[in-house]
Design a protein around this motif. Structure first.
Motif, short mmCIF file in Angstrom:
data_model
loop_
_atom_site.label_atom_id
_atom_site.label_comp_id
_atom_site.label_asym_id
_atom_site.label_seq_id
_atom_site.Cartn_x
_atom_site.Cartn_y
_atom_site.Cartn_z
N ALA A 1 0.83 -1.21 0.00
CA ALA A 1 0.00 0.00 0.00
C ALA A 1 0.86 1.25 0.00
CB ALA A 1 -0.93 -0.01 1.22
N PHE A 2 1.92 1.24 0.80
CA PHE A 2 2.82 2.40 0.86
C PHE A 2 3.49 2.65 -0.49
CE2 PHE A 2 7.15 4.06 1.48
CZ PHE A 2 6.85 5.30 2.05
N VAL A 3 3.99 1.58 -1.09
CA VAL A 3 4.66 1.71 -2.39
C VAL A 3 3.67 2.14 -3.46
CG1 VAL A 3 5.82 0.42 -4.22
CG2 VAL A 3 6.54 0.14 -1.84
N GLY A 4 2.43 1.62 -3.40
CA GLY A 4 1.43 2.02 -4.38
C GLY A 4 1.14 3.51 -4.32
N VAL A 5 0.98 4.03 -3.12
CA VAL A 5 0.75 5.47 -2.95
C VAL A 5 1.95 6.26 -3.46
CG1 VAL A 5 0.42 7.33 -1.28
CG2 VAL A 5 -0.86 5.20 -1.05
N ALA A 6 3.16 5.81 -3.10
CA ALA A 6 4.37 6.51 -3.54
C ALA A 6 4.49 6.49 -5.06
CB ALA A 6 5.60 5.86 -2.90
N ALA A 7 4.14 5.36 -5.67
CA ALA A 7 4.22 5.26 -7.13
C ALA A 7 3.25 6.24 -7.80
CB ALA A 7 3.90 3.83 -7.58
N GLY A 8 2.03 6.32 -7.27
CA GLY A 8 1.07 7.26 -7.83
C GLY A 8 1.43 8.69 -7.56
N LEU A 9 2.04 8.95 -6.41
CA LEU A 9 2.38 10.31 -6.01
C LEU A 9 3.59 10.85 -6.74
CD1 LEU A 9 1.65 12.62 -4.03
CD2 LEU A 9 3.13 11.50 -2.35
N PHE A 10 4.62 9.99 -6.88
CA PHE A 10 5.88 10.46 -7.45
C PHE A 10 6.15 9.93 -8.86
CE2 PHE A 10 6.86 10.02 -2.78
CZ PHE A 10 6.66 11.36 -2.50
N GLY A 11 5.35 8.96 -9.33
CA GLY A 11 5.56 8.39 -10.65
C GLY A 11 6.80 7.53 -10.73
N ILE A 12 7.13 6.82 -9.65
CA ILE A 12 8.32 5.97 -9.64
C ILE A 12 7.92 4.54 -9.31
CG2 ILE A 12 9.81 7.85 -8.93
CD1 ILE A 12 9.71 6.69 -6.11
N GLY A 13 8.84 3.60 -9.54
CA GLY A 13 8.58 2.21 -9.22
C GLY A 13 8.83 1.91 -7.76
#
Length: 283
Positions: free
Chosen positions: A30-42
């Motif tokens: 969940a944390f990585v998913g939010v970060a991916a959507g927020l920053f556009g990174i893997g």
């Protein structure tokens, strides 16, 4: 050295993962998913250190935890890169001629690099990963803003694909932190560079996962959830959690101070990467 115990119990051929581990994986995804959507990174920058710590605490053999973390992280990229590539394609953001020119190099570079990973010990892999993530963080703090005056030829694109694929396999990423700056520098619009990079993540993920499977095949224990250097239960949980939460990150990007948060995130991946080195060295 601690005694090795599998983190799951098996009933026949069915692996049963503990509820505690599921909760940890859901929170991580969940944390990585939010970060991916927020920053556009893997998610490799977070997944690999977190999974290495998890596997270490669960009792996986110390000499295999980095290989397992890299292989498992790489397998999660398959679904996320597919969804991302399709979204960019629908918006016309993928430059398919560049993608086709880079893909052969990606296949070769990614697959061969997994054989190199199999020969390296956990300490070397941890150090290389931390150094690379430090460069990624530096790029977040000081992004490159230069462009060349011409577009690359097919040979250059294939060569670049090979280099990007190899490094991506070594650190288990979809290649975005390398592909986007390269294509933007070589006269692709930033939006096109991002879209093409997202599409290129799919062949990287598929080939890398295959390589980690092949190189770790002798360690496969399906009843315990391991397929080569890939831990299947973690792949499933992390993929579902990250895909479901990525849209939340996209929405947050519209009202949070993304540039400031991105710099803090860059600092975070450096800290957890250094901590990963310490944990691996102490194991």
């Amino acid at each position: 050295m601690r005694q090795f115990e599998w983190p799951m119990v098996s009933s026949g051929e069915v692996a049963v993962i503990s509820g505690e581990v599921i909760v940890m994986l859901v929170l991580l995804g969940a944390f990585v998913g939010v970060a991916a959507g927020l920053f556009g990174i893997g998610g490799g920058g977070i997944f690999v250190p977190a999974l290495s710590a998890l596997f270490l605490n669960l009792g996986f053999p110390t000499e295999e935890i980095m290989h397992m973390a890299l292989g498992t992280s790489m397998a999660t990229i398959i679904a996320t890169s597919t969804a991302s590539a399709w979204a960019h394609h629908k918006r016309g953001g993928v430059i398919w001629p560049s993608w086709r020119a880079m893909t052969p190099g990606v296949f070769v570079g990614t697959f061969l690099a997994t054989f190199l990973v199999a020969q390296l010990n956990a300490h070397a892999l941890a150090v290389f990963f931390a150094l690379f993530m430090s460069l990624v963080a530096w790029q977040m703090w000081f992004p490159l803003r230069v462009q060349s005056s011409s577009e690359p030829g097919r040979l250059e694109l294939a060569t670049a694909g090979g280099v990007i694929g190899a490094i991506s396999a070594l650190v288990s990423i979809g290649g975005g932190s390398l592909t986007v700056p390269y294509l933007h520098w070589r006269n692709h619009k930033l939006t096109d560079a991002i879209g093409t990079s997202a599409a290129l993540g799919l062949p990287i993920a598929i080939t890398g996962s295959l390589g980690y499977l092949v190189n770790g095949w002798q360690h496969t224990q399906l009843a315990s959830g391991q397929l080569g250097f890939i831990y299947l239960p973690a792949v499933v949980v992390l993929t579902v959690a990250s895909v479901l939460t990525a849209p939340l990150g996209v929405r947050l990007a519209h009202w949070l101070p993304v540039p400031i948060l991105k710099k803090l995130f860059g600092l975070l991946i450096v800290v957890i990467s250094v901590r990963m080195i310490w944990q691996v060295w102490q194991a």
